[in-house]
Design an enzyme around this catalytic site. Structure first.
Site, PDB file in Angstrom:
ATOM      1  N   ASP A 145      47.939   8.051  43.755  1.00 38.06           N
ATOM      2  CA  ASP A 145      47.360   6.803  43.271  1.00 38.06           C
ATOM      3  C   ASP A 145      48.122   6.298  42.054  1.00 38.06           C
ATOM      4  O   ASP A 145      48.437   7.070  41.140  1.00 38.06           O
ATOM      5  CB  ASP A 145      45.894   7.007  42.887  1.00 38.06           C
ATOM      6  CG  ASP A 145      45.307   5.759  42.246  1.00 38.06           C
ATOM      7  OD1 ASP A 145      45.083   4.774  42.976  1.00 38.06           O
ATOM      8  OD2 ASP A 145      45.114   5.750  41.018  1.00 38.06           O
ATOM      9  N   TYR A 184      49.866   0.977  34.859  1.00 35.54           N
ATOM     10  CA  TYR A 184      50.366   2.245  34.331  1.00 35.54           C
ATOM     11  C   TYR A 184      51.815   2.094  33.881  1.00 35.54           C
ATOM     12  O   TYR A 184      52.741   2.075  34.696  1.00 35.54           O
ATOM     13  CB  TYR A 184      50.245   3.356  35.373  1.00 35.54           C
ATOM     14  CG  TYR A 184      48.825   3.598  35.858  1.00 35.54           C
ATOM     15  CD1 TYR A 184      47.730   3.195  35.106  1.00 35.54           C
ATOM     16  CD2 TYR A 184      48.586   4.221  37.075  1.00 35.54           C
ATOM     17  CE1 TYR A 184      46.435   3.415  35.545  1.00 35.54           C
ATOM     18  CE2 TYR A 184      47.293   4.446  37.525  1.00 35.54           C
ATOM     19  CZ  TYR A 184      46.220   4.038  36.758  1.00 35.54           C
ATOM     20  OH  TYR A 184      44.939   4.242  37.202  1.00 35.54           O
ATOM     21  N   LYS A 243      46.702  -0.857  42.863  1.00 34.56           N
ATOM     22  CA  LYS A 243      45.564  -1.638  42.388  1.00 34.56           C
ATOM     23  C   LYS A 243      45.932  -3.099  42.200  1.00 34.56           C
ATOM     24  O   LYS A 243      47.113  -3.450  42.071  1.00 34.56           O
ATOM     25  CB  LYS A 243      45.036  -1.036  41.082  1.00 34.56           C
ATOM     26  CG  LYS A 243      44.648   0.440  41.258  1.00 34.56           C
ATOM     27  CD  LYS A 243      44.035   1.023  40.009  1.00 34.56           C
ATOM     28  CE  LYS A 243      43.644   2.481  40.222  1.00 34.56           C
ATOM     29  NZ  LYS A 243      44.831   3.355  40.300  1.00 34.56           N
TER      30      LYS A 243
END
Length: 339
Positions: free
Chosen positions: A51, A56, A82
Site C-alpha cells: 500500500d 507519502y 490513494k
C-alpha cells in the site's frame, strides 16, 4: 502466507501487508537503497500486498514502490494507492513541513471530486511506472484531518461525484476494489450510509488498545459486506515500545491514562511470556471482517522483527485479559485533530 478476501470481490490479499509511508521519509529520510532493501525484506517474508499513496513523500513513496514491483511478476502482488490529494510542483526548498524528510518538490491540494480522482489515478500510474492499481482508497477525508467545516465541502465532493469516478474505474476493470483510507470512525459511517464501498483501511481504531471501531463500524461492515485493512496496530508506536519517554499514541505524547493502560497491558503480556507487540499485531486478524494487517517501516530489520511477532499465533484465551484496559477515541470536535 494465508490470504483473505477484500469485501465481496474476488481479490485476495496476504494477511500481513506492507505500508509505504515510512519509505516516503516520514520523520526521517529513507534513501533509495534502504527503501529497496526494506521492500525486498517484505517480499522475502511472503508479503504480497503493498500500500502506498501520493502523500507519502509527495510522490517519493510511489516512485520507490513502483520501481520495486516493476521487477516482480505482475500477477504475484496486490497494489493499493490513494486519491484525494493532487500533487503540484513547487520550487526546490519550498515544500511545506508535512513531517516528510527529503520529499520530492511538490505540494498537495485536496480534491475528492470526479475530475480530481481521475487525475490522481493518472498521476499515480506515471509515478509508479505501472499500468495497474488494484485498490484505491479515498485518503484522509473526514473531520479528523479537515475539521467539520472543510470536511462538509470535501465529503459533498466525494458523494456528489467522486464515488461515481470510483464506480466507473471498478466497473471498467481498471481497479478491483475501492474504499476509504482514514484514521477515524465517523466519516466511515457517514460514507457507508450513502454509498457502497468494498474496504476501509482504518489506522489505529481497531487495535488491542483502541476499540473505537467496535460499537458501530464493525457491525455496519458486516451488514454491508465491507472488510477492513487495519493499520496503526501499535497506535503510533506505544504498543511496541511501551510508555517509554518519547513514546507516541495517535501521533502525540500519551496522556497519563493511556500510559497507565499500556503499562497494565505490558504486565498481562509479560505473564504470558510474550512482548506486548505480539498480541497487538495479531489481535485484528482474530475477526474475519479484517482482510489484512498493515505494517509500515523503512527498515528491513523491522520487517523481520514484525514477522517474528506474527507467528506463532497466540491462543484466543489471552485477549479477554486486555479488555479492561481498552479505550474509545473521544468524539471529534469541529476542528481538525490531526494538524
Amino acid at each position: 502466507m494465508k490470504t483473505r478476501r477484500i469485501g465481496k470481490t474476488d481479490l485476495q490479499v496476504t494477511e500481513i501487508s506492507f505500508g509505504a509511508a515510512a519509505l516516503g521519509g516520514l520523520y526521517r529520510a529513507c534513501p533509495r537503497d534502504q527503501a529497496m532493501e526494506t521492500l525486498e525484506a517484505a517480499w522475502s517474508a511472503d508479503i504480497r500486498y503493498f500500500d502506498v499513496a501520493p502523500w507519502y513523500g509527495l510522490g517519493l513513496g510511489e516512485r520507490y514502490v513502483g520501481d520495486f514491483l516493476r521487477a516482480k511478476p505482475e500477477n504475484d502482488y496486490v497494489l493499493s494507492s490513494k486519491v484525494g490529494r493532487l500533487l503540484r510542483p513547487v520550487p526546490t526548498g519550498t515544500v511545506p513541513d508535512y513531517s516528510y524528510v527529503d520529499p520530492l518538490s511538490f505540494d498537495a491540494d485536496y480534491d475528492y471530486s470526479y475530475d480530481g480522482i481521475m487525475r490522481s489515478v493518472e498521476f499515480s500510474y506515471a509515478r509508479l511506472g505501472l499500468n495497474r492499481i488494484d485498490i484505491l482508497y479515498v485518503h484522509d477525508i473526514g473531520g479528523y484531518t479537515h475539521g467539520a467545516a472543510k470536511n462538509a465541502i470535501y465529503q459533498k465532493q466525494l458523494l456528489d461525484s467522486g464515488i461515481k469516478a470510483l464506480d466507473q474505474l471498478k466497473s471498467s476493470g481498471a481497479i478491483k476494489a475501492f474504499g476509504l483510507g482514514v484514521n477515524e470512525v465517523p466519516v466511515c459511517l457517514d460514507v457507508m450510509r450513502n454509498a457502497d464501498i468494498d474496504v476501509i483501511l482504518m489506522a489505529g481504531r481497531y487495535t488491542l488498545l483502541d476499540r473505537s471501531a467496535v460499537a458501530e463500524l464493525i457491525p455496519l461492515c458486516r451488514e454491508k459486506g465491507t472488510t477492513l485493512v487495519v493499520g496503526g496496530v501499535f497506535n503510533s508506536g506505544i504498543l511496541a515500545t511501551g510508555p517509554v519517554p518519547g513514546a507516541h499514541f495517535d501521533y502525540m505524547a500519551p496522556t497519563p491514562d493511556v500510559a497507565a493502560k499500556v503499562t497494565a497491558m505490558e504486565e498481562i503480556a509479560k505473564r504470558h511470556g510474550v512482548p506486548l507487540a505480539a498480541p497487538a499485531l495479531q489481535f485484528p486478524l482474530r475477526d474475519p471482517i479484517v482482510s489484512s494487517v498493515l505494517i509500515g517501516t523503512a527498515k528491513a530489520s523491522s520487517v523481520d522483527r514484525n514477522m517474528q511477532l506474527f507467528e506463532p499465533r497466540l491462543p484466543d484465551s489471552i485477549y479477554p485479559e486486555f479488555e479492561s484496559q481498552t479505550l474509545v477515541a473521544k468524539p471529534l470536535g469541529s476542528d481538525a485533530v490531526r494538524v
